[in-house]
Each structure stands twice: as structure tokens, then as C-alpha cells.
Write a protein that holds these residues in place. Structure first.
Motif, PDB file in Angstrom:
ATOM      1  N   LEU A  17       0.898  -0.537  -0.052  1.00  0.00           N
ATOM      2  CA  LEU A  17       0.212   0.325  -0.149  1.00  0.00           C
ATOM      3  C   LEU A  17       1.265   1.053  -0.447  1.00  0.00           C
ATOM      4  O   LEU A  17       1.837   1.634   0.897  1.00  0.00           O
ATOM      5  CB  LEU A  17      -0.849  -0.008   1.343  1.00  0.00           C
ATOM      6  CG  LEU A  17      -2.348  -1.053   1.029  1.00  0.00           C
ATOM      7  CD1 LEU A  17      -1.420  -2.447   1.136  1.00  0.00           C
ATOM      8  CD2 LEU A  17      -2.918  -0.414   2.227  1.00  0.00           C
ATOM      9  N   VAL A  20      -1.989   5.615   0.867  1.00  0.00           N
ATOM     10  CA  VAL A  20      -3.474   5.176   0.509  1.00  0.00           C
ATOM     11  C   VAL A  20      -4.580   6.211   1.572  1.00  0.00           C
ATOM     12  O   VAL A  20      -3.917   6.405   2.671  1.00  0.00           O
ATOM     13  CB  VAL A  20      -3.741   3.106   0.893  1.00  0.00           C
ATOM     14  CG1 VAL A  20      -5.156   3.346   1.213  1.00  0.00           C
ATOM     15  CG2 VAL A  20      -3.210   2.739   0.198  1.00  0.00           C
ATOM     16  N   SER A  21      -5.304   7.079   1.102  1.00  0.00           N
ATOM     17  CA  SER A  21      -5.749   7.724   1.479  1.00  0.00           C
ATOM     18  C   SER A  21      -7.650   7.183   1.360  1.00  0.00           C
ATOM     19  O   SER A  21      -7.838   7.249   0.247  1.00  0.00           O
ATOM     20  CB  SER A  21      -5.704   9.231   1.630  1.00  0.00           C
ATOM     21  OG  SER A  21      -4.386   9.483   1.791  1.00  0.00           O
ATOM     22  N   VAL A  22      -8.297   6.853   2.523  1.00  0.00           N
ATOM     23  CA  VAL A  22      -9.986   6.992   1.948  1.00  0.00           C
ATOM     24  C   VAL A  22     -10.682   7.708   3.670  1.00  0.00           C
ATOM     25  O   VAL A  22     -10.515   8.553   3.695  1.00  0.00           O
ATOM     26  CB  VAL A  22     -10.374   4.854   2.962  1.00  0.00           C
ATOM     27  CG1 VAL A  22     -11.405   4.778   3.382  1.00  0.00           C
ATOM     28  CG2 VAL A  22      -9.270   3.853   1.759  1.00  0.00           C
ATOM     29  N   ASN A  36       1.236   3.488   4.634  1.00  0.00           N
ATOM     30  CA  ASN A  36       2.199   2.930   3.845  1.00  0.00           C
ATOM     31  C   ASN A  36       2.454   1.748   4.133  1.00  0.00           C
ATOM     32  O   ASN A  36       2.506   1.552   5.514  1.00  0.00           O
ATOM     33  CB  ASN A  36       3.381   3.274   3.240  1.00  0.00           C
ATOM     34  CG  ASN A  36       3.285   5.052   2.768  1.00  0.00           C
ATOM     35  OD1 ASN A  36       3.133   4.846   1.264  1.00  0.00           O
ATOM     36  ND2 ASN A  36       3.465   5.999   3.339  1.00  0.00           N
ATOM     37  N   THR A  58      -8.860  -0.562   5.974  1.00  0.00           N
ATOM     38  CA  THR A  58      -7.587  -0.714   5.179  1.00  0.00           C
ATOM     39  C   THR A  58      -7.948  -1.711   4.526  1.00  0.00           C
ATOM     40  O   THR A  58      -7.277  -1.951   3.273  1.00  0.00           O
ATOM     41  CB  THR A  58      -6.058  -0.936   6.427  1.00  0.00           C
ATOM     42  OG1 THR A  58      -6.738  -0.008   7.272  1.00  0.00           O
ATOM     43  CG2 THR A  58      -5.259  -1.474   5.827  1.00  0.00           C
ATOM     44  N   ALA A  61     -10.314  -1.504   1.597  1.00  0.00           N
ATOM     45  CA  ALA A  61      -8.611  -0.885   0.639  1.00  0.00           C
ATOM     46  C   ALA A  61      -8.642  -1.579  -0.296  1.00  0.00           C
ATOM     47  O   ALA A  61      -8.492  -1.941  -1.520  1.00  0.00           O
ATOM     48  CB  ALA A  61      -8.225   0.432   1.070  1.00  0.00           C
ATOM     49  N   LEU A  73     -11.815   4.757  -2.553  1.00  0.00           N
ATOM     50  CA  LEU A  73      -9.932   5.063  -2.206  1.00  0.00           C
ATOM     51  C   LEU A  73      -9.836   6.307  -3.098  1.00  0.00           C
ATOM     52  O   LEU A  73      -9.567   6.414  -4.132  1.00  0.00           O
ATOM     53  CB  LEU A  73      -9.371   3.720  -2.644  1.00  0.00           C
ATOM     54  CG  LEU A  73      -7.919   3.826  -3.111  1.00  0.00           C
ATOM     55  CD1 LEU A  73      -7.448   3.722  -1.728  1.00  0.00           C
ATOM     56  CD2 LEU A  73      -7.643   2.598  -4.224  1.00  0.00           C
ATOM     57  N   GLY A  76      -3.426   7.470  -3.960  1.00  0.00           N
ATOM     58  CA  GLY A  76      -2.734   6.080  -4.015  1.00  0.00           C
ATOM     59  C   GLY A  76      -2.898   4.778  -4.484  1.00  0.00           C
ATOM     60  O   GLY A  76      -3.600   5.213  -4.761  1.00  0.00           O
ATOM     61  N   VAL A  78      -3.111   0.355  -4.128  1.00  0.00           N
ATOM     62  CA  VAL A  78      -2.975  -0.768  -4.189  1.00  0.00           C
ATOM     63  C   VAL A  78      -2.175  -2.019  -4.582  1.00  0.00           C
ATOM     64  O   VAL A  78      -2.931  -2.521  -5.467  1.00  0.00           O
ATOM     65  CB  VAL A  78      -4.129  -1.327  -2.855  1.00  0.00           C
ATOM     66  CG1 VAL A  78      -3.988  -2.904  -2.143  1.00  0.00           C
ATOM     67  CG2 VAL A  78      -4.856  -0.482  -2.087  1.00  0.00           C
ATOM     68  N   ASP A  84      -1.390  -3.823  -9.899  1.00  0.00           N
ATOM     69  CA  ASP A  84      -2.319  -2.119  -9.338  1.00  0.00           C
ATOM     70  C   ASP A  84      -3.518  -2.422  -9.414  1.00  0.00           C
ATOM     71  O   ASP A  84      -4.178  -2.995 -10.665  1.00  0.00           O
ATOM     72  CB  ASP A  84      -2.137  -0.796 -10.502  1.00  0.00           C
ATOM     73  CG  ASP A  84      -2.956  -0.085  -9.397  1.00  0.00           C
ATOM     74  OD1 ASP A  84      -3.627  -0.075  -8.507  1.00  0.00           O
ATOM     75  OD2 ASP A  84      -2.392   1.101  -9.554  1.00  0.00           O
ATOM     76  N   LYS A  86      -5.979  -1.518  -9.093  1.00  0.00           N
ATOM     77  CA  LYS A  86      -7.213  -0.845  -8.808  1.00  0.00           C
ATOM     78  C   LYS A  86      -7.969  -0.684 -10.065  1.00  0.00           C
ATOM     79  O   LYS A  86      -8.077  -1.388 -11.543  1.00  0.00           O
ATOM     80  CB  LYS A  86      -6.527   1.063  -9.659  1.00  0.00           C
ATOM     81  CG  LYS A  86      -7.629   2.072  -9.769  1.00  0.00           C
ATOM     82  CD  LYS A  86      -7.052   3.011 -10.119  1.00  0.00           C
ATOM     83  CE  LYS A  86      -7.652   4.208 -10.860  1.00  0.00           C
ATOM     84  NZ  LYS A  86      -6.943   5.485 -10.035  1.00  0.00           N
TER      85      LYS A  86
END
Ligand SMILES: Nc1ncnc2c1ncn2[C@@H]1O[C@H](COP(=O)(O)OP(=O)(O)OP(=O)(O)O)[C@@H](O)[C@H]1O
Ligand SMILES: [Mg+2]
Length: 274
Positions: A17, A20-22, A36, A58, A61, A73, A76, A78, A84, A86
Motif C-alpha cells: 500500500l 493510501v487515503s480513504v 504505507n 485498510t 481498500a 480510495l 494512493g 494497492v 495495481d 485499481k
């Protein structure tokens, strides 16, 4: 020109990670900021944090479940096995090797033990699922004994074993567990711990969320503490077990358990007391 020697496979990151911002509720609630975190192949990695620190967010995500809980998300990445995730939905992530045991052991109460396990193998062929079911029943004798019983009639500890067994039906590369010991008697917590160690010894990497820090850190290769929406501390399990801030917050040993982990650390670093 010397070519780079690739890292041995057990040292390569399985899950990574980065920043990562949620958020939830259209950005009104910020749950994680620039987290991270890395799980290397073969490791047991533990994620600690007080209630509301963002542990479940976490995992959401990583599993792809965020959009189903009103979360997003915001930034950032994953990466799993270097790729990835995404845009990949939860089923696609399961297929890639990420299985999760959710908070509150959500077994299907009206299905039998065996039917719950079969449901867990949903992306696999019937033959593969049968093989996995035999392995899971071999690992958890209590599930073999009760294979025809409705899951809703099992005890809390038995349901947790079933939830773990169901997640193993996918033969995951990474098993994520969200507070598997919550509300269970010490003897059962010990058993769950032993199962996690055994699953790991058989080659599955583990990301474990726990409030039971003593149990979790005792088996952790590496651990992260979430506080103030981000990673406040990271170290080996042994180092964190010896950390006075962790002891105060999670092991009930002296000190002011209400102060934030970050504040406690800043004070320690400055050599001041509150
Ligand atoms: N579906 C949601 N909608 C709005 N806010 C949410 C949602 N889920 C979590 N939050 C908020 O995000 C923050 C992090 O929550 P999260 O559930 O990830 O924490 P946690 O560390 O798992 O807590 P706990 O130990 O209580 O399970 C909290 O402030 C929580 O209120
Ligand atoms: Mg949670």
C-alpha cells in the motif's frame, strides 16, 4: 554493467500500500491518510489500532469492498503481486489470491457447515473445491464433526473457525483476518492463534488485525500501529511488544491509555513526561 540481482521470492513484497487515503460519505469522513504498508511473502503482518483508527478501512481498500460501504480510495495505490488492483472488483481480487475473514465472523447461519465451505470456494471448479474442503475439514476437526449442522447453531469460537475455513477454500496467497479473537474465551483465542500460525507455515501470508496485541504481536513478523488516520509506528512484533506506548494502549500496563499513540511517542522522543 552489473545487473541487479532479484530479491529472493520470500523477500519480495506480496502486498504493497502506498500513500493510501480513504474517505466515507462523499469525503465528509476522512478515515485514512497516506498509509504505507507492506506484506512480504510468507510473513504474518499485524495491524494494531484503537477503535476507529481505520483498521477495517485498510482491509476494505485491499479487498475492494470500500465502494460497498460508502467509502472511496481517494488516492494512493494497492499493489498485489506487483499489479495495481485499481478497478478490480472484490471477486476479481479473491480470484487473484486475497481472501478475508470479516469482522464479526459472518457465516451463513441458515446453511450447514459444509454448505458454508462450499460457498467459500465460489471461484473454483467443483473438483478443486472438494479437495480444499477435505483439507479444511482435516485442519479443523470440529468442522468435520459438525459438517451437517447449521452454522447459526455453532458457538462463537466454532463460527470463527468456520469463517477461517471458508476463507481458506480459495487457497489464498494472502489471508486477511479482521479481529478474529474478538469476544472469544482465552482458550479459543489460543486455538485461533495456533491455526493462524499453521496456515502461515503452510505457505499463506497473513495480514491480521487485532486489538489483542499480546496474542497478535507474539506471532507477528512485522507490525504497524495506526493512529491519527495513519501509520504512527512500525517495527517487528518483538520490538512492539517491548514498546511502552504499545504496552500502555494495548496491554493494559500502567500509563494513560487515553493519550494518542502519536503523542505518547513524541513525548518519549523528547524525554518528557505528561
Ligand atoms: N461506512 C462508513 N461510513 C462512514 N464512516 C465510516 C464507515 N466505516 C468507517 N467509518 C469511519 O472511518 C473511521 C475508521 O473506521 P474503521 O472501521 O476503519 O476503524 P477500525 O480501526 O476498524 O475500528 P474498530 O476497532 O472499531 O473496528 C472511523 O472514524 C469510522 O467512524
Ligand atoms: Mg474494525
Amino acid at each position: 554493467m552489473a545487473s541487479e540481482v532479484p530479491a529472493p521470492s520470500h523477500e519480495r513484497a506480496l502486498l504493497e500500500l502506498t500513500d493510501v487515503s480513504v474517505t466515507y460519505s462523499g469525503g465528509a469522513v476522512r478515515a485514512l491518510e497516506n498509509v504505507n504498508l507492506t506484506v512480504r511473502r510468507g510473513q504474518i503482518v499485524v495491524l494494531l489500532g484503537v477503535n476507529g483508527a481505520g483498521k477495517t478501512s485498510t482491509l476494505a481498500a485491499i479487498s475492494g469492498l470500500l465502494p460497498y460501504t460508502g467509502g472511496s480510495l481517494d488516492s494512493g495505490a494497492v499493489l498485489f503481486d506487483g499489479q495495481d488492483l485499481k478497478g478490480k472488483n472484490p471477486a476479481a481480487r479473491v480470484q487473484r489470491g486475497i481472501s478475508m475473514v470479516m469482522e464479526g465472523r459472518r457465516v451463513f447461519p441458515d446453511l450447514t457447515v459444509e454448505e458454508n465451505l462450499t460457498a467459500g470456494g465460489f471461484t473454483r471448479s467443483a473438483a478443486e473445491a472438494r479437495t480444499s474442503k477435505d483439507q479444511v475439514l482435516g485442519m479443523f476437526p470440529i468442522l468435520a464433526e459438525r459438517r451437517k449442522q447449521l452454522a447459526g447453531l455453532m458457538s462463537g469460537g466454532e463460527q470463527q473457525m468456520l469463517a477461517i475455513g471458508r476463507a481458506l477454500m480459495q487457497r489464498p496467497t494472502l489471508l486477511m483476518l479482521d479481529e478474529p479473537s474478538l469476544g472469544l474465551a482465552p482458550l479459543i483465542v489460543e486455538q485461533i492463534k495456533d491455526f493462524i500460525v499453521e496456515i502461515n507455515a503452510q505457505g499463506t501470508s497473513v495480514l491480521l488485525i487485532e486489538q489483542n496485541a499480546a496474542m497478535a504481536l507474539s506471532i507477528a513478523d512485522y507490525a504497524y500501529v495506526l493512529d491519527g488516520k495513519t501509520v504512527a509506528r512500525q517495527a517487528t512484533g518483538a520490538e512492539l511488544l517491548a514498546d511502552t506506548s504499545v504496552q500502555e494502549l494495548y496491554l493494559g500496563i500502567a500509563g494513560d491509555g487515553r493519550k494518542s499513540f502519536r503523542a505518547a511517542h513524541e513525548h518519549q522522543a523528547r524525554g518528557t513526561s505528561q
